[in-house]
Design a protein around this motif. Structure first.
Motif, PDB file in Angstrom:
ATOM      1  N   GLN A 197     -16.663 -13.253  10.486  1.00 22.33           N
ATOM      2  CA  GLN A 197     -15.647 -13.653   9.900  1.00 22.33           C
ATOM      3  C   GLN A 197     -15.400 -15.468  10.020  1.00 22.33           C
ATOM      4  O   GLN A 197     -15.037 -16.080   9.125  1.00 22.33           O
ATOM      5  N   THR A 198     -15.728 -15.468  11.180  1.00 24.83           N
ATOM      6  CA  THR A 198     -15.524 -17.035  11.482  1.00 24.83           C
ATOM      7  C   THR A 198     -16.248 -17.823  10.699  1.00 24.83           C
ATOM      8  O   THR A 198     -16.175 -19.145  10.358  1.00 24.83           O
ATOM      9  N   THR A 199     -17.784 -17.443  10.594  1.00 19.37           N
ATOM     10  CA  THR A 199     -18.655 -18.392   9.774  1.00 19.37           C
ATOM     11  C   THR A 199     -18.225 -18.278   8.376  1.00 19.37           C
ATOM     12  O   THR A 199     -18.398 -19.297   7.644  1.00 19.37           O
ATOM     13  N   LYS A 200     -17.634 -17.009   7.868  1.00 16.19           N
ATOM     14  CA  LYS A 200     -17.270 -17.166   6.549  1.00 16.19           C
ATOM     15  C   LYS A 200     -16.135 -18.224   6.249  1.00 16.19           C
ATOM     16  O   LYS A 200     -16.128 -18.796   5.227  1.00 16.19           O
ATOM     17  N   LEU A 201     -15.307 -18.086   7.092  1.00 15.36           N
ATOM     18  CA  LEU A 201     -14.169 -19.336   7.213  1.00 15.36           C
ATOM     19  C   LEU A 201     -14.507 -20.407   7.106  1.00 15.36           C
ATOM     20  O   LEU A 201     -13.940 -21.416   6.613  1.00 15.36           O
ATOM     21  N   GLN A 202     -15.603 -20.674   8.103  1.00 17.22           N
ATOM     22  CA  GLN A 202     -15.960 -22.030   8.332  1.00 17.22           C
ATOM     23  C   GLN A 202     -16.354 -22.854   6.965  1.00 17.22           C
ATOM     24  O   GLN A 202     -15.799 -24.355   6.953  1.00 17.22           O
ATOM     25  N   ASP A 203     -16.939 -22.117   5.975  1.00 17.83           N
ATOM     26  CA  ASP A 203     -17.294 -22.837   4.893  1.00 17.83           C
ATOM     27  C   ASP A 203     -16.175 -23.140   3.933  1.00 17.83           C
ATOM     28  O   ASP A 203     -15.840 -24.361   3.410  1.00 17.83           O
ATOM     29  N   LEU A 204     -15.157 -22.306   3.933  1.00 22.97           N
ATOM     30  CA  LEU A 204     -13.869 -22.687   3.223  1.00 22.97           C
ATOM     31  C   LEU A 204     -12.942 -23.789   3.690  1.00 22.97           C
ATOM     32  O   LEU A 204     -12.439 -24.297   3.115  1.00 22.97           O
ATOM     33  N   ILE A 205     -13.036 -23.826   5.096  1.00 23.69           N
ATOM     34  CA  ILE A 205     -12.140 -24.990   5.723  1.00 23.69           C
ATOM     35  C   ILE A 205     -12.940 -26.069   6.240  1.00 23.69           C
ATOM     36  O   ILE A 205     -12.483 -27.089   6.770  1.00 23.69           O
ATOM     37  N   ALA A 206     -14.182 -26.255   5.886  1.00 22.09           N
ATOM     38  CA  ALA A 206     -15.249 -27.331   6.229  1.00 22.09           C
ATOM     39  C   ALA A 206     -14.901 -27.380   7.679  1.00 22.09           C
ATOM     40  O   ALA A 206     -14.696 -28.304   8.117  1.00 22.09           O
ATOM     41  N   GLY A 207     -15.011 -26.297   8.327  1.00 15.30           N
ATOM     42  CA  GLY A 207     -14.725 -26.382   9.927  1.00 15.30           C
ATOM     43  C   GLY A 207     -15.630 -26.875  10.752  1.00 15.30           C
ATOM     44  O   GLY A 207     -16.911 -26.600  10.611  1.00 15.30           O
ATOM     45  N   GLU A 208     -15.313 -27.467  11.942  1.00  9.61           N
ATOM     46  CA  GLU A 208     -16.287 -27.518  12.951  1.00  9.61           C
ATOM     47  C   GLU A 208     -16.229 -26.807  14.186  1.00  9.61           C
ATOM     48  O   GLU A 208     -15.030 -26.355  14.408  1.00  9.61           O
ATOM     49  N   GLU A 209     -17.217 -26.733  14.823  1.00  8.32           N
ATOM     50  CA  GLU A 209     -17.309 -25.786  16.001  1.00  8.32           C
ATOM     51  C   GLU A 209     -16.623 -26.247  16.910  1.00  8.32           C
ATOM     52  O   GLU A 209     -16.726 -27.438  17.461  1.00  8.32           O
ATOM     53  N   LEU A 210     -15.849 -25.573  17.624  1.00 11.25           N
ATOM     54  CA  LEU A 210     -15.243 -26.129  18.840  1.00 11.25           C
ATOM     55  C   LEU A 210     -15.177 -24.940  19.883  1.00 11.25           C
ATOM     56  O   LEU A 210     -14.485 -23.769  19.573  1.00 11.25           O
TER      57      LEU A 210
END
Ligand SMILES: Nc1ncnc2c1ncn2[C@@H]1O[C@H](COP(=O)(O)OP(=O)(O)O)[C@@H](O)[C@H]1O
Ligand SMILES: [Mg+2]
Length: 448
Positions: free
Chosen positions: A385-398
């Motif tokens: 789910q984290t990976t899926k959300l990452q695309d939507l929010i242009a997220g950076e790993e932290l």
């Protein structure tokens, strides 16, 4: 850290009910009346037959339930027959949260102490607790024991069997039936001592954590009439804020049966408190505020959950929502009110505490926390789910999660550390939320 804690605390008397014990109870009630009540469940306990009907019904189905006791006689019967043989545990969201904070190193935890404080004191860990309340002397002659709040938790195991007038009942699934005797918490009682102490000392405090609003539901089951009680508590929070505007206040929601009540309490608190915590079911119940289909939320789809949280925060002006599910935790907050690293580190502390608690049934010493979860892995579903959300929010790993932005809000998501075979699941939500808040306060203070 010094923390104010309101409002609900109680004793749980946990008793494992056997087939023999059910057979004993069956002999004490009228057969016709019982069968009628099993067929048409009263949902509350006004006589012994109601209690037996609830037990039989839920053991038959293997489902969990909580029914309220409205009879002093039944309460006395339960107390006489089961209390001594039960395991007495600390219950109530606030009781559990205060205990977690004290155990995890808060310097002072101030509790709204209602009920049998002497017994509650014995169950609290750490010596840093201020019990703001007074024990009401017990009077055995009255049928209503003002300071007796007991939630009788009847645990049953799968395979337990008994004879129901010629038919063998076999329990299919382990679960629990709770018979609750508790006026004080359901009325969201605030002790005069807590009222005075908290207001006088609020400026010395680092934060406040509040729960128990959902308890009002039991007192006002039709979902109306509770507003006066709610406003009393709400005005206390507003008074604290007036005296000390920088006091961070976190409210933890709980299970509401009435959607209207959940929505109105959430909306009411949004302009006053700094953050609201909840699980996915509680979020699903706020549909009126976000319009996201509840099945997507209950399936724990991170994108739908985030969308729903963002809408709730936007429509009410709330600064932060902390959402926890079995597989991940998420923080959605207004920019400038916190930082991604602070959110991530505090959630990380929360999920470690929950995993440690799930694995052993108790919290380790703080210095042992990391070691105690070393053998446990992150939830795979949570990572997905984290990976899926990452695309939507242009997220950076932290740290071990992902942070990004959605609309005008910041979003952080962290997969939980999961214990596949938990020893205990009671109080896990309160553990994760209060530990996260404690760590957040510590990190916030460092930055001040
Ligand atoms: N097996 C588990 N291992 C680790 N953490 C868990 C486990 N099961 C649940 N949790 C954590 O506990 C939380 C339960 O919270 P909640 O649903 O609010 O229950 P409650 O408030 O009734 O304890 C989950 O969201 C998750 O963060
Ligand atoms: Mg919860």
């Amino acid at each position: 850290m010094k923390v104010l804690c309101g409002y609900n605390v109680n004793l749980d008397a946990v008793y494992t009910i056997t087939g023999e014990e059910i057979s004993y109870l069956l002999k004490r009630v009228d057969k016709e009346e019982l069968l009628e009540k099993i067929h048409d469940a009263p949902g509350e306990i006004r006589s012994l037959v109601d209690l037996v009907a609830g037990l039989v019904l839920h053991m038959q189905k293997g489902t969990g339930a909580e029914w309220f006791i409205y009879s002093g006689d039944v309460f006395h019967f339960l107390k006489r027959r089961y209390y001594e043989k039960s395991e007495i545990r600390l219950g109530g969201n606030m009781g559990i949260m205060a205990n977690v904070m004290s155990h995890m190193g808060a310097d002072q935890v101030v509790m709204n102490a209602v009920g049998d404080i002497e017994t509650i004191k014995l169950l609290m860990s750490g010596g840093n607790i201020v019990f703001s309340g007074e024990s009401v002397p017990q009077d055995a002659s009255t049928s209503k024991d003002a300071n007796e709040i007991i939630h009788f938790v009847f645990d049953f195991s799968s395979g337990t069997s008994f004879d129901l007038f010629g038919t063998e009942v076999i329990v299919a699934r382990e679960n629990r039936f709770i018979a609750t005797y508790d006026d004080i918490n359901t009325e969201l009682t605030i002790t005069p001592e807590f009222e005075e102490y908290s207001l006088e000392h609020v400026t010395e405090m680092d934060g406040a954590i509040i729960s128990g609003f959902n308890q009002l539901q039991k007192c006002y089951p039709d979902g109306s009439g509770y507003t006066e009680r709610f406003e009393k508590a709400h005005s206390q929070l507003k008074e604290w804020k007036e005296r000390y505007p920088d006091l961070p206040i976190h409210v933890e929601l709980g299970h509401f049966m009435s959607m209207d009540m959940g929505v109105s309490i959430f909306t009411g608190l949004s302009g006053t408190v700094d953050s609201i915590g909840m699980n996915e079911d509680e979020l699903a119940m706020l549909t009126e505020l976000h319009g996201v289909p509840s099945d997507m939320i209950q399936k724990m789809d991170a994108c739908s959950i985030m969308d729903a949280c963002v809408r709730c925060a936007s429509s009410t002006g709330l600064k932060k929502i902390i959402l926890h599910t079995r597989d991940f935790m998420m923080s959605i907050f207004r920019k400038g009110t916190s930082s991604p690293i602070r959110e991530m580190q505090s959630m990380q502390f929360g999920v470690m505490c929950a995993a440690a608690f799930a694995a052993s049934g108790k919290l380790p010493e703080r210095s042992q926390l990391e070691d105690s979860v070393r053998g446990l892995a992150r939830s795979e579903e949570g990572m997905k789910q984290t990976t899926k959300l990452q695309d939507l929010i242009a997220g950076e790993e932290l740290e071990s999660g992902v942070c990004g932005e959605y609309r005008d809000l910041s979003v952080c998501i962290l997969p939980t550390i999961i214990c596949e075979k938990p020893v205990s699941t009671v109080g896990l939500g309160d553990t994760v939320s209060s530990a996260t808040f404690l760590r957040w306060l510590e990190l916030y203070n460092v930055c001040q």
